[in-house]
Write a protein that holds these residues in place. Structure first.
Motif, short mmCIF file in Angstrom:
data_model
loop_
_atom_site.label_atom_id
_atom_site.label_comp_id
_atom_site.label_asym_id
_atom_site.label_seq_id
_atom_site.Cartn_x
_atom_site.Cartn_y
_atom_site.Cartn_z
N THR A 93 11.37 -83.96 13.96
CA THR A 93 11.14 -82.53 14.14
C THR A 93 11.25 -82.10 15.59
O THR A 93 11.81 -81.04 15.90
CB THR A 93 9.75 -82.15 13.59
OG1 THR A 93 9.69 -82.48 12.20
CG2 THR A 93 9.49 -80.66 13.78
N ALA A 107 20.42 -76.80 15.77
CA ALA A 107 19.31 -77.19 14.90
C ALA A 107 19.25 -76.30 13.66
O ALA A 107 18.93 -76.77 12.55
CB ALA A 107 18.01 -77.12 15.68
N ALA A 108 19.56 -75.00 13.81
CA ALA A 108 19.55 -74.09 12.65
C ALA A 108 20.63 -74.47 11.65
O ALA A 108 20.40 -74.42 10.43
CB ALA A 108 19.75 -72.65 13.12
N GLN A 165 21.79 -77.48 11.18
CA GLN A 165 21.31 -78.69 10.52
C GLN A 165 20.25 -78.36 9.48
O GLN A 165 20.24 -78.94 8.38
CB GLN A 165 20.73 -79.64 11.57
CG GLN A 165 21.75 -80.23 12.53
CD GLN A 165 22.73 -81.15 11.84
OE1 GLN A 165 23.89 -80.78 11.61
NE2 GLN A 165 22.30 -82.33 11.49
N ASP A 166 19.34 -77.44 9.79
CA ASP A 166 18.32 -77.03 8.83
C ASP A 166 18.95 -76.42 7.59
O ASP A 166 18.52 -76.67 6.46
CB ASP A 166 17.36 -76.02 9.47
CG ASP A 166 16.50 -76.65 10.55
OD1 ASP A 166 16.28 -77.87 10.50
OD2 ASP A 166 16.05 -75.91 11.46
N SER A 167 19.96 -75.58 7.80
CA SER A 167 20.63 -74.95 6.67
C SER A 167 21.31 -75.99 5.79
O SER A 167 21.26 -75.92 4.55
CB SER A 167 21.65 -73.94 7.18
OG SER A 167 22.37 -73.35 6.11
N ASN A 193 20.43 -79.04 5.40
CA ASN A 193 19.42 -79.86 4.74
C ASN A 193 18.56 -79.07 3.75
O ASN A 193 17.61 -79.62 3.18
CB ASN A 193 18.51 -80.53 5.78
CG ASN A 193 19.27 -81.51 6.64
OD1 ASN A 193 20.25 -82.11 6.21
ND2 ASN A 193 18.82 -81.69 7.88
N LYS A 218 16.54 -76.48 4.40
CA LYS A 218 15.27 -76.00 4.93
C LYS A 218 15.30 -74.49 5.14
O LYS A 218 16.38 -73.89 5.17
CB LYS A 218 14.95 -76.71 6.25
CG LYS A 218 14.75 -78.21 6.13
CD LYS A 218 14.41 -78.81 7.49
CE LYS A 218 14.20 -80.32 7.40
NZ LYS A 218 13.90 -80.90 8.73
N ASP A 219 14.13 -73.92 5.28
CA ASP A 219 14.01 -72.49 5.61
C ASP A 219 14.41 -72.32 7.07
O ASP A 219 13.66 -72.66 7.99
CB ASP A 219 12.57 -72.02 5.38
CG ASP A 219 12.43 -70.51 5.54
OD1 ASP A 219 13.26 -69.90 6.27
OD2 ASP A 219 11.50 -69.94 4.95
N VAL A 220 15.59 -71.78 7.30
CA VAL A 220 16.14 -71.69 8.66
C VAL A 220 15.27 -70.82 9.55
O VAL A 220 14.97 -71.16 10.70
CB VAL A 220 17.59 -71.17 8.61
CG1 VAL A 220 18.12 -70.93 10.02
CG2 VAL A 220 18.48 -72.14 7.86
N ALA A 268 11.87 -72.47 10.41
CA ALA A 268 12.08 -73.56 11.35
C ALA A 268 12.47 -73.03 12.73
O ALA A 268 12.03 -73.55 13.76
CB ALA A 268 13.17 -74.51 10.83
N ARG A 301 10.42 -73.62 16.17
CA ARG A 301 11.13 -74.25 17.29
C ARG A 301 11.15 -73.35 18.51
O ARG A 301 10.97 -73.80 19.64
CB ARG A 301 12.55 -74.62 16.85
CG ARG A 301 13.24 -75.64 17.71
CD ARG A 301 14.53 -76.11 17.07
NE ARG A 301 14.28 -77.00 15.95
CZ ARG A 301 14.64 -76.76 14.70
NH1 ARG A 301 15.25 -75.63 14.39
NH2 ARG A 301 14.38 -77.63 13.75
#
Length: 351
Positions: free
Chosen positions: A200, A295-296, A298-300, A302, A304-306, A309, A313
């Motif tokens: 994280t 990072a956004a 990558q979150d999208s 995976n 995740k809630d962009v 996150a 961050r």
């Protein structure tokens, strides 16, 4: 003669670095590179000085040094679990050497890669060897992509041989020691936080390394504006670019938006547009945007809630920037008081 050579030098430098970042984005995401935002981030770091990019031999030497450093980082990972105090001392010493290489030697690119090897690789190794291996691959491949992108951009927008950026002059030893130590103290709290959850908080360590470097160049009066302001502007640019990207989720649109936003940030950095902020402010804003945006993405990918996150961050980035300003001010004032106070020998002579 390249068409880009007809532009003014300031505009040429802005277009060159923005083009290199956009090319690195296209290559890294198009070829599904692991942790793809590393490539454009390294392109900005390696090309920010406006010097010619490393040649093939220099790139080979850089990769060899990077592999050695990353290998040391892999060894330090298990040592952090078995002998944490000894490992932290070694990491602090390696981080200090990397910061000194930047603030005294003026080699920001190699120094940043060295700092990555002593921080993010050991932190990743404590969580997962697979994560550490992915980071090592991303750093090695990202360095190659970044340098190739700089070669291509340099061919399109060459530098005037008579106006090459002068090599940075070395500071006096005492000053260089102090600046490197201060930059190291800025990074260590973020690194310790990263050890609690490497997956994280790794972007936080990357940001703190760049902040520590900026703290060594910022004056006491301008520290808050340079570090907190640049972090906030980078975050706003990342939000705006993400909103633009949602209009058409295509690689070429992504690269084009990165090019446009990078141009807007780099124009005042190189003097193509007047600004009351220092060049480092705009470069730091661009690197912050690249980290948050990568990072956004990558979150999208995976699931995740962009936005959640991103908010977390961004809050951490602002917190570490505020800590960097506080540490910068306290350490600088302590040093000034220490230097201004009379030494015992002078007091005896006075008596």
């Amino acid at each position: 003669m390249a068409t880009g050579s007809r532009l003014p030098l300031a505009a040429r430098r802005s277009f060159r670095l923005a083009t290199a970042a956009a090319l690195a984005v296209a290559a890294a995401y198009g070829l599904a590179m692991p942790i793809p935002f590393i490539a454009p981030l390294l392109a900005v770091i390696l090309g920010a000085s406006a010097k010619p990019p490393p040649g093939p031999k220099q790139l080979l030497v850089l990769l060899i040094v990077l592999m050695v450093t990353l290998g040391i980082g892999v060894v330090l990972g298990p040592l952090l679990q078995m002998a944490p105090v000894s490992a932290l001392l070694l990491i602090t010493a390696g981080l200090y050497l990397s910061q000194r290489l930047a603030v005294v030697g003026g080699k920001d690119g190699p120094a940043t890669l060295l700092a990555f090897g002593f921080t993010i690789i050991p932190a990743a190794s404590t969580a997962s060897q697979a994560l550490a291996a992915a980071l090592i691959g991303a750093l090695l491949i990202g360095t190659v992509f970044a340098v190739i992108s700089l070669w291509l951009a340099y061919a399109l927008f060459p530098e005037d041989d008579s106006q090459l950026a002068p090599a940075s002059t070395a500071r006096v030893v005492d000053d260089g020691h102090w600046l490197a130590l201060r930059a190291t103290l800025v990074v260590m709290p973020a690194f310790l936080l990263t050890l609690t959850n490497p997956a994280t908080y790794l972007p936080l360590t990357v940001k703190s390394i760049l902040l520590g470097r900026e703290a060594s160049d910022s004056s006491l009066r301008n520290a808050a504006r340079e570090m907190i302001g640049a972090t906030a502007l980078g975050g706003l640019c990342a939000i705006a670019l993400w909103a633009c990207l949602s209009l058409a989720v295509e690689l070429w649109f992504f690269s084009a938006w990165v090019l446009l936003f990078a141009l807007w940030l780099l124009a005042p950095a190189y003097g193509a547009r007047s600004s009351r902020f220092a060049p480092g402010f705009w470069i730091n804003s661009l690197t912050t945007m690249m980290i948050l945006l990568g990072a956004a993405v990558q979150d999208s990918a995976n699931g995740k809630d962009v936005y959640q996150a991103f908010a977390v961050r961004m809050a951490l980035f602002l917190a570490v920037a505020a800590y960097a300003v506080l540490a910068h001010n306290l350490l600088q004032r302590w040093r000034e008081r220490r230097l201004s106070s009379p030494t015992p020998s002078k007091e005896l002579q006075t008596c």
